[in-house]
Write a protein that holds these residues in place. Structure first.
Motif, mmCIF file in Angstrom:
data_model
loop_
_atom_site.group_PDB
_atom_site.id
_atom_site.type_symbol
_atom_site.label_atom_id
_atom_site.label_comp_id
_atom_site.label_asym_id
_atom_site.label_seq_id
_atom_site.Cartn_x
_atom_site.Cartn_y
_atom_site.Cartn_z
ATOM 1 N N LYS A 167 31.054 29.982 25.844
ATOM 2 C CA LYS A 167 29.672 30.149 26.304
ATOM 3 C C LYS A 167 29.446 31.510 26.955
ATOM 4 O O LYS A 167 28.359 32.030 26.962
ATOM 5 N N GLY A 168 30.478 32.048 27.555
ATOM 6 C CA GLY A 168 30.338 33.324 28.239
ATOM 7 C C GLY A 168 31.183 33.339 29.492
ATOM 8 O O GLY A 168 31.579 32.294 30.006
ATOM 9 N N PHE A 169 31.467 34.510 29.962
ATOM 10 C CA PHE A 169 32.283 34.671 31.145
ATOM 11 C C PHE A 169 31.426 35.146 32.302
ATOM 12 O O PHE A 169 30.417 35.814 32.110
ATOM 13 N N LYS A 170 31.855 34.789 33.498
ATOM 14 C CA LYS A 170 31.204 35.295 34.703
ATOM 15 C C LYS A 170 32.118 36.338 35.313
ATOM 16 O O LYS A 170 33.284 36.055 35.591
ATOM 17 N N GLU A 171 31.594 37.528 35.506
ATOM 18 C CA GLU A 171 32.349 38.595 36.148
ATOM 19 C C GLU A 171 32.084 38.515 37.642
ATOM 20 O O GLU A 171 30.945 38.587 38.085
ATOM 21 N N THR A 172 33.133 38.322 38.427
ATOM 22 C CA THR A 172 32.998 38.275 39.873
ATOM 23 C C THR A 172 33.686 39.490 40.470
ATOM 24 O O THR A 172 34.861 39.728 40.201
ATOM 25 N N ALA A 173 32.960 40.244 41.249
ATOM 26 C CA ALA A 173 33.505 41.431 41.913
ATOM 27 C C ALA A 173 33.558 41.178 43.407
ATOM 28 O O ALA A 173 32.650 40.563 43.983
ATOM 29 N N PHE A 174 34.628 41.645 44.042
ATOM 30 C CA PHE A 174 34.787 41.578 45.490
ATOM 31 C C PHE A 174 34.881 43.004 45.999
ATOM 32 O O PHE A 174 35.607 43.822 45.428
ATOM 33 N N PHE A 175 34.164 43.315 47.076
ATOM 34 C CA PHE A 175 34.118 44.694 47.565
ATOM 35 C C PHE A 175 33.695 44.736 49.025
ATOM 36 O O PHE A 175 33.159 43.765 49.562
#
Length: 109
Positions: free
Chosen positions: A8-16
């Motif tokens: 279905k799709g990926f979720k990109e999670t960024a931490f900063f």
């Protein structure tokens, strides 16, 4: 039976680390640890985090143990990464405190 798989799709999670746009009693900026999904709106997770460092625990000799922690740019073989260490430095009144979080990926780490 022939089963079909569908992605279905990926979720990109960024931490900063980012400025919270708040100040402390000395009128110094307060920073925090944030996350963002698919480069959307940022969400503050932890206030008072001034730095974040990610190191990868690598099995250099093939014995199933971490021999060295490396930066991502130093890792040659990602299959040998056993653990991720996330170091967070917290703002304080006198001393900066650091907390390390370990995430085991595979093996004994």
């Amino acid at each position: 039976k022939n089963k079909k798989a569908e992605v279905k799709g990926f979720k990109e999670t960024a931490f900063f680390i980012s400025d919270t746009r708040r100040v402390d009693k000395k009128n110094q900026p307060i920073y925090g640890l944030y996350s963002s999904i698919n480069r959307g709106k940022k969400q503050e997770l932890v206030s008072g985090v001034s730095e974040m460092q990610i190191l990868y625990g690598v099995d250099i000799d093939g014995q199933g143990r971490v021999n060295k922690y490396l930066k991502a740019s130093e890792v040659d073989d990602w299959d040998r990464v056993l653990i991720v260490m996330i170091g967070l430095k917290f703002q304080g009144l006198r001393l900066t405190k650091q907390k390390n979080i370990y995430i085991r990926l595979r093996g004994d780490g």
